[in-house]
Design a protein around this motif. Structure first.
Motif, PDB file in Angstrom:
ATOM      1  N   LEU A   1      34.205  39.833  26.212  1.00 39.43           N
ATOM      2  CA  LEU A   1      34.980  40.786  27.005  1.00 39.43           C
ATOM      3  C   LEU A   1      34.414  41.949  26.481  1.00 39.43           C
ATOM      4  CD1 LEU A   1      36.802  38.884  28.277  1.00 39.43           C
ATOM      5  CD2 LEU A   1      35.356  39.232  29.400  1.00 39.43           C
TER       6      LEU A   1
ATOM      7  N   ALA B   1      32.453  42.458  31.344  1.00 35.15           N
ATOM      8  CA  ALA B   1      33.976  42.125  32.371  1.00 35.15           C
ATOM      9  C   ALA B   1      33.156  42.084  33.621  1.00 35.15           C
ATOM     10  CB  ALA B   1      35.166  42.956  32.154  1.00 35.15           C
TER      11      ALA B   1
ATOM     12  N   GLN C   1      33.243  38.025  35.685  1.00 36.03           N
ATOM     13  CA  GLN C   1      34.157  37.530  36.977  1.00 36.03           C
ATOM     14  C   GLN C   1      33.474  36.861  37.841  1.00 36.03           C
ATOM     15  OE1 GLN C   1      35.436  41.474  38.754  1.00 36.03           O
ATOM     16  NE2 GLN C   1      37.096  41.531  37.137  1.00 36.03           N
TER      17      GLN C   1
ATOM     18  N   GLY D   1      38.561  32.893  34.959  1.00 36.52           N
ATOM     19  CA  GLY D   1      39.205  33.325  33.543  1.00 36.52           C
ATOM     20  C   GLY D   1      38.028  32.906  32.571  1.00 36.52           C
ATOM     21  N   THR D   2      38.016  33.717  32.483  1.00 35.54           N
ATOM     22  CA  THR D   2      37.056  33.604  30.895  1.00 35.54           C
ATOM     23  C   THR D   2      37.698  32.971  29.927  1.00 35.54           C
ATOM     24  OG1 THR D   2      35.779  35.702  31.277  1.00 35.54           O
ATOM     25  CG2 THR D   2      35.388  34.683  28.877  1.00 35.54           C
TER      26      THR D   2
ATOM     27  N   HIS E   1      38.450  43.950  26.991  1.00 32.25           N
ATOM     28  CA  HIS E   1      38.950  43.817  28.253  1.00 32.25           C
ATOM     29  C   HIS E   1      39.370  42.702  28.633  1.00 32.25           C
ATOM     30  CE1 HIS E   1      36.880  47.527  29.092  1.00 32.25           C
ATOM     31  NE2 HIS E   1      36.354  47.114  28.988  1.00 32.25           N
ATOM     32  N   LEU E   2      39.821  42.037  28.064  1.00 37.71           N
ATOM     33  CA  LEU E   2      41.147  40.680  28.810  1.00 37.71           C
ATOM     34  C   LEU E   2      42.113  40.738  29.413  1.00 37.71           C
ATOM     35  CD1 LEU E   2      40.084  39.656  26.152  1.00 37.71           C
ATOM     36  CD2 LEU E   2      42.190  38.650  25.948  1.00 37.71           C
ATOM     37  N   THR E   3      42.082  39.929  30.385  1.00 35.02           N
ATOM     38  CA  THR E   3      42.733  39.904  31.936  1.00 35.02           C
ATOM     39  C   THR E   3      44.328  39.506  30.816  1.00 35.02           C
ATOM     40  OG1 THR E   3      42.273  38.178  32.639  1.00 35.02           O
ATOM     41  CG2 THR E   3      41.583  39.824  32.995  1.00 35.02           C
ATOM     42  N   PRO E   4      45.686  39.590  31.984  1.00 40.98           N
ATOM     43  CA  PRO E   4      46.733  39.326  31.245  1.00 40.98           C
ATOM     44  C   PRO E   4      46.685  37.881  31.206  1.00 40.98           C
ATOM     45  CG  PRO E   4      46.788  40.969  32.998  1.00 40.98           C
ATOM     46  CD  PRO E   4      45.582  40.456  32.745  1.00 40.98           C
ATOM     47  N   ALA E   5      45.995  36.786  31.995  1.00 38.32           N
ATOM     48  CA  ALA E   5      45.448  35.445  32.134  1.00 38.32           C
ATOM     49  C   ALA E   5      45.096  35.538  30.524  1.00 38.32           C
ATOM     50  CB  ALA E   5      45.404  34.820  33.770  1.00 38.32           C
ATOM     51  N   ASP E   6      43.762  36.277  30.502  1.00 38.88           N
ATOM     52  CA  ASP E   6      43.557  35.793  29.564  1.00 38.88           C
ATOM     53  C   ASP E   6      44.233  35.374  28.140  1.00 38.88           C
ATOM     54  OD1 ASP E   6      40.495  35.227  30.226  1.00 38.88           O
ATOM     55  OD2 ASP E   6      40.405  37.385  29.995  1.00 38.88           O
TER      56      ASP E   6
END
Length: 503
Positions: A256, A262, A266, A272-273, A294-299
């Motif tokens: 990411l 990123a 998706q 989620g990666t 580019h990690l999401t909060p879930a990542d």
């Protein structure tokens, strides 16, 4: 420099490490057989080891050596090699302008630069030196170079089985078919076997190299899948299994890194990666993800839960249009974060001190409710203990303590203090705000002094520089005006591909 009697290092002060940042004066470090034997007053150490050589670093502070947790051993910078900054995927495409770079010439220069900046250990990520099928020989050359330099290194065995030209993989055939004939000729096989293409191939290569590693233990191996968009689920699963069955071999990968990655993630990983990587068995304390911009909060939550470590590469992300990783969010979630140069520092100088400082500045959130930038202990930990853990060496390096490896640096405090430094400012705060490679006076790895006052006792700096320059010149061999024009056309086609898919 140090004989059988060992060596006693003394300086103005000593900072043991991130978990004990107390500044202690009047103490020395006794080193014998590559390890720290004791830390204490000079008189006590002299009694313990009456035959030890003594080395006093006037005006310096002794500290644990730094860990560069993600770089590629190139020695010469990207712009020196003919690859100016541009957005990542376009920049990667420009590599077709040049040919093979000999790691036997590049890595020694990189090792010298790291030693001169106080780096005693490093992660050498999967590295494309420019020619398919060369990875086994390139790894042998890389390992021999680190061994000769004396630097501690975790060397990555690259693996990739898809989307070498553009990603996601399902888009690549159409992209290639849409190119004009001269660009299709330039591309050739869009997925050349630069790295291992199967887990069995990577595992076999690992085992073969492991059998021939030097017995001192400074060089270790990792599996280094190129990154999620370049690696299939089957290859990830096989690598994870190979790592487990070999006692927990580290896994180190890019992940990411860019806006394009990123966006592709998706599509590839709607759940989620990091959730997909966890399901494939890839994540855990032995796994580290470089860049992770580019990690999401879930990542982030997955990384924290699994103990997966992240490696911050601040200047590289800025220079290649990748953005800024949310370091404050990572730390707030309890994720372990190390730091690396990626051979792409802000000042083009491979100085890890400056990269650490840049990471801290970029972590400052413009909000009264924010936690503020990382404190000095956290920053020092990123460059020492977190890097050590990322290498699989937690509890073995990264601190000054009896029983640990003697990876020690001495940093001159004179320029750091300047004409005046307020005594209320903690010394570690001052160091992390002002020190850089110019201030490193000594670098010791495994009890051997590998750098002191601008000199490299074990290395011929002039010959190494000349060899690197010659190798870089040889890498220009494919150049011609026609090839230059064709690569420029391919770069524009790649730009158009990602621009059309940008969110």
């Amino acid at each position: 420099m140090n004989g059988d009697g060992g060596i006693i290092l003394t300086a103005e002060a000593l900072i043991a490490g991130a978990t004990d940042t107390t500044v202690r004066e009047g103490l020395g470090v006794l080193v014998a057989e590559g390890r720290i034997t004791a830390i204490g007053p000079l008189d006590d150490l002299a009694v313990m080891a009456p035959g030890a050589e003594r080395l006093h670093l006037e005006g310096c502070v002794l500290m644990p050596g730094l860990v560069n947790a993600h770089q590629h051993g190139r020695g010469l910078t990207q712009i020196q090699l003919g690859f100016p900054d541009m957005i990542l995927e376009a920049w990667q495409t420009t590599k077709r302008r040049r040919g093979w770079l000999d790691p036997a010439a590049m890595v020694p220069l990189a090792a010298m630069q790291m030693l001169a900046s106080g780096v005693t250990a490093t992660i050498h990520a999967n590295t494309t030196w420019g020619e398919a099928g060369r990875q086994p020989d390139d790894l042998a050359r890389t390992i021999a170079a680190y061994d000769a330099a004396g630097l501690r290194a975790l060397v990555g065995i690259g693996a990739q089985d898809r989307a070498s030209l553009v990603f996601p993989a399902e888009d690549q055939p159409g992209f290639v078919a849409g190119l004009p004939p001269e660009l299709r000729e330039l591309v050739g096989n869009p997925d050349p076997p630069i790295f291992a293409t199967t887990a069995d191939e990577a595992a076999t290569l690992h085992d073969r190299i492991a059998e021939s590693l030097p017995g001192h233990g400074r060089i270790t191996l990792a599996f280094a899948p190129a990154g999620p968009q370049w690696v299939s689920d089957a290859l990830f699963t096989g690598l994870a299994q190979a790592a487990r069955t070999r006692g927990g071999v580290p896994i180190h990968m890019h992940a990411l890194e860019s806006v394009a990655q990123a966006a592709a993630a998706q599509r590839l990983y709607p759940e989620g990666t990091l959730a997909r990587l966890e399901a494939l068995g890839v994540l855990g304390p032995a796994t580290s993800l470089a860049h992770a911009a580019h990690l999401t909060p879930a990542d982030i939550a997955v990384a924290a839960r699994t103990g997966t470590r992240l490696v911050r590469n601040p200047a590289s992300n800025l220079r290649l249009g990748c953005g800024t990783a949310p370091l404050a969010a990572y730390l707030a979630a309890g994720v372990g974060v190390a730091v690396g140069t990626d051979c792409q520092t802000m000042d083009d100088d491979e100085d890890l001190w400056k990269e650490l400082r840049l990471a801290a500045r970029l972590a400052t959130v413009p909000s009264w409710q924010a936690a503020g930038p990382p404190d000095s202990a956290t920053l020092l930990g990123m460059a020492t203990t977190q890097g050590a853990a990322t290498m699989g060496l937690a509890g073995r390096i990264g601190q000054l303590a009896p029983g640990l490896a003697a990876d020690v640096i001495a940093v001159d405090l004179r320029r750091v203090r300047g004409v005046y430094a307020d005594p209320s400012v903690p010394l570690l705060d001052l160091l992390l705000a002002r020190a850089d490679a110019r201030d490193v006076r000594l670098t010791m790895v495994d009890g051997r002094v590998l750098y002191r006052d601008g000199a490299f006792p074990q290395m011929d700096a002039t010959a190494i520089a000349a060899a690197a320059a010659e190798a870089a010149s040889r890498a220009r061999a494919p150049w011609s005006p026609g090839r230059e024009a064709a690569v420029a056309g391919l770069v524009e086609a790649v730009r158009a591909h990602y621009a059309a898919r940008a969110p």
